[in-house]
Enzyme design. Structure first.
Site, PDB file in Angstrom:
ATOM      1  N   ASP A  76      62.512 114.160 -23.252  1.00 29.44           N
ATOM      2  CA  ASP A  76      61.298 113.353 -23.201  1.00 29.44           C
ATOM      3  C   ASP A  76      60.847 113.027 -21.781  1.00 29.44           C
ATOM      4  O   ASP A  76      59.685 113.213 -21.431  1.00 29.44           O
ATOM      5  CB  ASP A  76      61.523 112.056 -23.975  1.00 29.44           C
ATOM      6  CG  ASP A  76      60.310 111.159 -23.980  1.00 29.44           C
ATOM      7  OD1 ASP A  76      59.242 111.622 -24.413  1.00 29.44           O
ATOM      8  OD2 ASP A  76      60.415 110.007 -23.546  1.00 29.44           O
ATOM      9  N   ASP A  79      65.253 110.946 -19.278  1.00 33.07           N
ATOM     10  CA  ASP A  79      66.409 110.859 -20.173  1.00 33.07           C
ATOM     11  C   ASP A  79      66.539 112.157 -20.970  1.00 33.07           C
ATOM     12  O   ASP A  79      65.894 113.155 -20.664  1.00 33.07           O
ATOM     13  CB  ASP A  79      66.268 109.651 -21.100  1.00 33.07           C
ATOM     14  CG  ASP A  79      64.942 109.686 -21.881  1.00 33.07           C
ATOM     15  OD1 ASP A  79      64.233 110.703 -21.812  1.00 33.07           O
ATOM     16  OD2 ASP A  79      64.617 108.682 -22.543  1.00 33.07           O
ATOM     17  N   GLU A 430      59.240 107.151 -13.118  1.00 24.73           N
ATOM     18  CA  GLU A 430      59.764 108.109 -14.094  1.00 24.73           C
ATOM     19  C   GLU A 430      58.729 109.204 -14.328  1.00 24.73           C
ATOM     20  O   GLU A 430      57.524 108.996 -14.167  1.00 24.73           O
ATOM     21  CB  GLU A 430      60.109 107.424 -15.417  1.00 24.73           C
ATOM     22  CG  GLU A 430      60.894 108.328 -16.359  1.00 24.73           C
ATOM     23  CD  GLU A 430      61.597 107.576 -17.477  1.00 24.73           C
ATOM     24  OE1 GLU A 430      62.513 108.154 -18.090  1.00 24.73           O
ATOM     25  OE2 GLU A 430      61.231 106.406 -17.741  1.00 24.73           O
TER      26      GLU A 430
END
Length: 465
Positions: A76, A79, A430
């Site tokens: 995703d 992670d 992220e």
């Protein structure tokens, strides 16, 4: 890193970039190619074509509740969970861009890479559709996964799989997966007739499952408020693929039944209403659909209802603000290419995408442009080459990631344009599959504009630079 992989990566990233003609200040072709490489860095399973030297085969024992093979798909974000809903939404945005701007992908020599890019999740979706009314929508336990910092190749935790079926429906994830498969079927019709037919078969079955057994899926991450927009979008793409007017009629009825005239919070993995509105206008020419689409996009323009940062980013949410701006830039460019507020929407989109590429003095795309992020919150690229250990000390270290996560769009700055290139700040730094998808299609749209001689607009004088 082997010598072969070094040469391959250099040739993929640094060589063979064809700069399109025109006046754009950024090399869109390079950005497009590097976005494709980002998705390759996210690949799970057997990497039979691996251009990312720090990646290898991983999660080879992902299985369903009855032992079904669920190997493959995309991780995703930073992670290693495989969330089917945002994966399908990302596949839709990329595939729609290939459909709409196929000429650009051909001219840049990137069509084959782009088709390989979406084949990866599409093959995984076929595996996840284990029976007519059953679809696996997640592999991995987010709590256990988020407690691990290391390479996906080294994972040892349990990876449970979750599904929707007749007793536990999930119309939004089933319909989105159907849409991804249907667009994929169109794209592969001339490239791989057998694969195209298989995608259409699964797409129709999943659409019927989503429509017959209605309900929100039970996912605890990436949930959605309703499923009417996903059902409508799937019906529209079935109409495009089949030219069967029954699907268009069904979509128009869904539009009414699920009140899709409203202005939604954003165009995102959980909200497809702007896509529904613009497609309905394109397919029917009815001004009511265009008006509602304009009502959405106009709210994002400088004179609209949303705040802007001092340097010109429209600011929807502190969590991944660049993703929200990129998604609306994508949908605005698609509308503009079909004669909806053409100049205003193109100027808005160019300013937003150029903000991401470096107009403020820094790039937000890893491995591209001036002062790009060097410490994305991303496990595999933060690890030194195996067999060196990788653990939470790699999460905390101040040094740049040992490996460049080429093409990844990070979350972005705060409302004051403040951004810290810090790995621990997952909100700002992220990377995610859904962040890059709308961004990639917006880049493809800008490539066409550049090819056609469109002059990039000057910065808006009303926005402080």
């Amino acid at each position: 890193m082997t010598g072969i992989n070094r040469i391959f990566l250099l040739s993929a990233v640094c060589l063979g970039i064809v700069q399109a003609t025109g006046q754009a200040p950024y090399n869109y072709t390079e950005v497009l190619q590097k976005s494709i490489l980002f998705y390759e860095a996210q690949q799970s399973g057997y990497l039979y074509k691996n251009r990312i030297p720090y990646r290898g085969d991983s999660a080879l024992y992902d299985r369903g509740q009855r032992g079904e093979d669920l190997v493959g798909g995309w991780y995703d974000a930073g992670d290693h969970v495989k969330f089917g809903f945002p994966m399908a939404a990302a596949t839709i945005n990329i595939a729609w861009g290939i459909y709409e701007y196929k000429d650009v992908y051909i001219e840049t020599g990137l069509l084959e890479e782009a088709l390989d890019q979406i084949r990866w999740p599409l093959e995984y979706f076929i595996k996840c559709h284990t029976s007519q009314n059953e679809l696996y929508y997640q592999v991995g336990d987010p709590s256990a996964d988020h407690g691990y910092w290391g390479r996906p190749e080294d994972m040892t935790m349990e990876r449970p799989a979750m599904k929707v079926d007749e007793e536990t429906p999930g119309s939004e994830v089933a319909a989105d997966t159907a849409t991804a498969m249907i667009i994929g079927s169109i794209l592969f019709a001339d490239e791989d007739e057998e694969f195209s037919a298989l995608l259409m078969e699964h797409g129709i079955e999943l659409y019927n499952f989503a429509n017959t057994y209605r309900g929100n899926y039970p996912g605890t991450h990436y949930d959605a408020n309703d499923y009417g927009d996903e059902l409508t979008l799937a019906a529209l793409w079935l109409y495009i693929a089949s030219e069967d007017p029954a699907y268009l009629a069904e979509a128009e009825q869904f539009y009414i039944d699920f009140n899709q005239k409203k202005r939604v919070y954003s165009y995102s993995w959980g909200s497809k209403t702007p896509a529904v509105q613009v497609l309905l206008y394109i397919l029917t020419g009815k001004s009511g659909y265009r008006d509602k689409f304009e009502n959405y996009v106009n709210g994002w323009l400088p004179e609209g209802s949303l705040p802007y940062t001092p340097k010109g980013l429209v600011y929807r949410n502190e969590w991944g603000p660049l993703r929200y701006a990129a998604n609306t830039a994508m949908i605005a460019l698609l509308g503009a290419d079909h004669d909806i507020s053409t100049d205003a929407y193109r100027q808005f989109a160019i300013r937003q995408i150029h903000y991401m590429l470096g107009d403020t003095g820094r790039s937000y795309v890893v491995g591209f442009g001036e002062n790009p992020p060097q410490r994305p919150h991303h496990r595999s690229s933060s690890c030194n080459d195996a067999p060196a250990p990788c653990n939470w000390s790699d999460h905390r270290k101040p040094e740049p990631n040992p490996h460049i996560l080429y093409g990844a769009l990070v979350g972005g700055p705060d409302i004051n344009d403040t951004y810290a290139d810090v790995r621990q700040d997952y909100r700002a730094n992220e990377a995610s599959c859904d962040y890059n998808a709308g961004f990639q299609t917006a880049i493809a749209a800008l490539l066409r504009l550049e090819r056609d001689g469109y002059w990039s607009p000057e910065p808006d004088p009303e926005i402080d630079q």
